[in-house]
Design an enzyme around this catalytic site. Structure first.
Site, PDB file in Angstrom:
ATOM      1  N   ASP A  65      61.323  25.144  96.336  1.00 51.11           N
ATOM      2  CA  ASP A  65      59.895  24.960  96.734  1.00 51.11           C
ATOM      3  C   ASP A  65      59.412  26.066  97.468  1.00 51.11           C
ATOM      4  OD1 ASP A  65      57.850  24.017  98.211  1.00 51.11           O
ATOM      5  OD2 ASP A  65      58.929  22.415  99.199  1.00 51.11           O
ATOM      6  N   ASN A  92      52.291  32.447  90.533  1.00 52.32           N
ATOM      7  CA  ASN A  92      51.497  31.677  89.690  1.00 52.32           C
ATOM      8  C   ASN A  92      51.523  29.935  90.358  1.00 52.32           C
ATOM      9  OD1 ASN A  92      50.429  30.313  87.094  1.00 52.32           O
ATOM     10  ND2 ASN A  92      52.466  29.413  87.451  1.00 52.32           N
ATOM     11  N   TYR A 158      41.868  23.368  98.322  1.00 52.03           N
ATOM     12  CA  TYR A 158      42.083  24.389  97.104  1.00 52.03           C
ATOM     13  C   TYR A 158      41.276  25.429  97.142  1.00 52.03           C
ATOM     14  CZ  TYR A 158      42.739  25.722  92.052  1.00 52.03           C
ATOM     15  OH  TYR A 158      43.186  26.396  90.954  1.00 52.03           O
ATOM     16  N   LYS A 162      42.511  29.317  97.608  1.00 52.52           N
ATOM     17  CA  LYS A 162      42.304  30.284  96.714  1.00 52.52           C
ATOM     18  C   LYS A 162      41.509  31.668  97.366  1.00 52.52           C
ATOM     19  CE  LYS A 162      44.679  28.623  93.514  1.00 52.52           C
ATOM     20  NZ  LYS A 162      45.839  29.142  93.028  1.00 52.52           N
TER      21      LYS A 162
HETATM   22  C1  BGC Z   1      41.295  24.454  88.359  1.00 52.59           C
HETATM   23  C2  BGC Z   1      40.917  23.761  87.024  1.00 52.59           C
HETATM   24  C3  BGC Z   1      39.535  23.953  86.935  1.00 52.59           C
HETATM   25  C4  BGC Z   1      39.068  25.530  86.843  1.00 52.59           C
HETATM   26  C5  BGC Z   1      37.515  25.669  86.602  1.00 52.59           C
HETATM   27  C6  BGC Z   1      40.973  25.966  88.301  1.00 52.59           C
HETATM   28  O1  BGC Z   1      40.926  26.895  89.263  1.00 52.59           O
HETATM   29  O2  BGC Z   1      42.661  24.486  88.779  1.00 52.59           O
HETATM   30  O3  BGC Z   1      41.114  22.660  87.418  1.00 52.59           O
HETATM   31  O4  BGC Z   1      39.269  23.580  85.274  1.00 52.59           O
HETATM   32  O5  BGC Z   1      39.369  25.939  88.127  1.00 52.59           O
HETATM   33  O6  BGC Z   1      36.901  24.767  87.772  1.00 52.59           O
END
Ligand code: BGC
Length: 260
Positions: A65, A92, A158, A162
């Site tokens: 993990d 990744n 998310y 990122k």
């Molecule tokens: C996500 C995908 C998405 C893509 C474009 C990625 O970072 O994991 O689910 O389709 O971005 O929006």
């Protein structure tokens, strides 16, 4: 083009599925030694190691993990034991979490996304950099997303994770550069992997997705893997502290092709 990756010691986190699996395969095809980390689906990890071994290569599978510092330390120790160190880390592994508006999100679910994507990437980078700085060579390639710059309703954790990885990578790159070590990001757009299967399998979702991609096709994992091996190789020896987008132009504001 020979990328000079023969015998390089590579770790790909989340290397048993989606982008990670394609990236691990691409390194193996270049005769690198490839360790894949995974958390679930051990069978996919078995298959990868079997395939590489049968083809005469060297591969390892390491369950950990990545958000757990002790598990990450143990994983790098296992690579030291097998190969005496690491040359290339591809961070990744990642999750996007359940879609939830910011004011409705569950605290634990929100934190988990940041824990895996940002803290997990940091913990692996830290172990790799300890070794790379000491040996004065190495590459850390962090997978981000177009969502390091494109807002995405329902995915505040998310997008934050990122964007965080992108800025963390720049700082780590600044620290590592004098030691001959590169740190950079690869930012995929919409790539056909399990993480977004629900979208590309749905006819309407797929049509909508294509309006967001100037090149008018969804990406394939190999589109990302081809760039990943190049960025990790000496062909990219002058590239650090930046992000390479592999997104079919998604970050080019396609809705502005008309009007405005
Ligand atoms: C996500 C995908 C998405 C893509 C474009 C990625 O970072 O994991 O689910 O389709 O971005 O929006």
């Amino acid at each position: 083009m020979d990328l000079g990756l023969t015998n390089k010691r590579v770790l790909v986190t989340g290397g048993n599925s989606g982008l990670g699996a394609a990236i691990a395969k691409a390194f193996a095809a270049e005769d690198a030694r490839v360790a894949i980390n995974y958390l679930v689906n051990p069978r996919q990890a078995d298959i990868f190691v079997e395939e590489v071994t049968v083809a005469g290569g060297e591969a390892l599978q390491l369950r950990a993990d990545i958000s757990d510092p002790e598990a990450v330390e143990a994983m790098f120790k296992a690579i030291d034991d097998a190969w005496g160190g690491i040359d290339i880390l591809v961070n990744n592994a990642g999750i996007d979490g359940e879609r939830a508006l910011g004011w409705e999100a569950d605290t634990d679910a929100w934190s988990k996304v940041v824990d895996v994507n940002l803290k997990g990437t940091y913990l692996c980078a830290r172990e790799a950099l300890r070794r790379m700085v000491a040996q004065r060579s190495g590459v850390v390639l962090n997978t981000t997303s177009v969502h390091q710059v494109i807002a995405w309703a329902g995915y505040s954790a998310y997008t934050a994770s990122k964007a965080g990885v992108s800025m963390m990578s720049k700082s780590l790159a600044q620290e590592a550069a004098p030691h001959g070590v590169r740190v950079l990001c690869i930012a995929p757009g919409a790539i056909r992997t399990p993480i977004n299967r629900a979208v590309w399998r749905d006819a309407e979702g797929y049509r909508d997705l294509l309006t967001k991609i100037p090149l008018r096709r969804i990406g394939e994992p190999e589109d990302v893997a081809n760039i990943a091996i190049m960025l990790a190789s000496d062909a990219a020896s002058y590239v650090t502290a930046t992000t390479i987008f592999v997104d079919g132009g998604m970050t080019d504001y396609p809705s502005f092709a008309h009007g405005g």
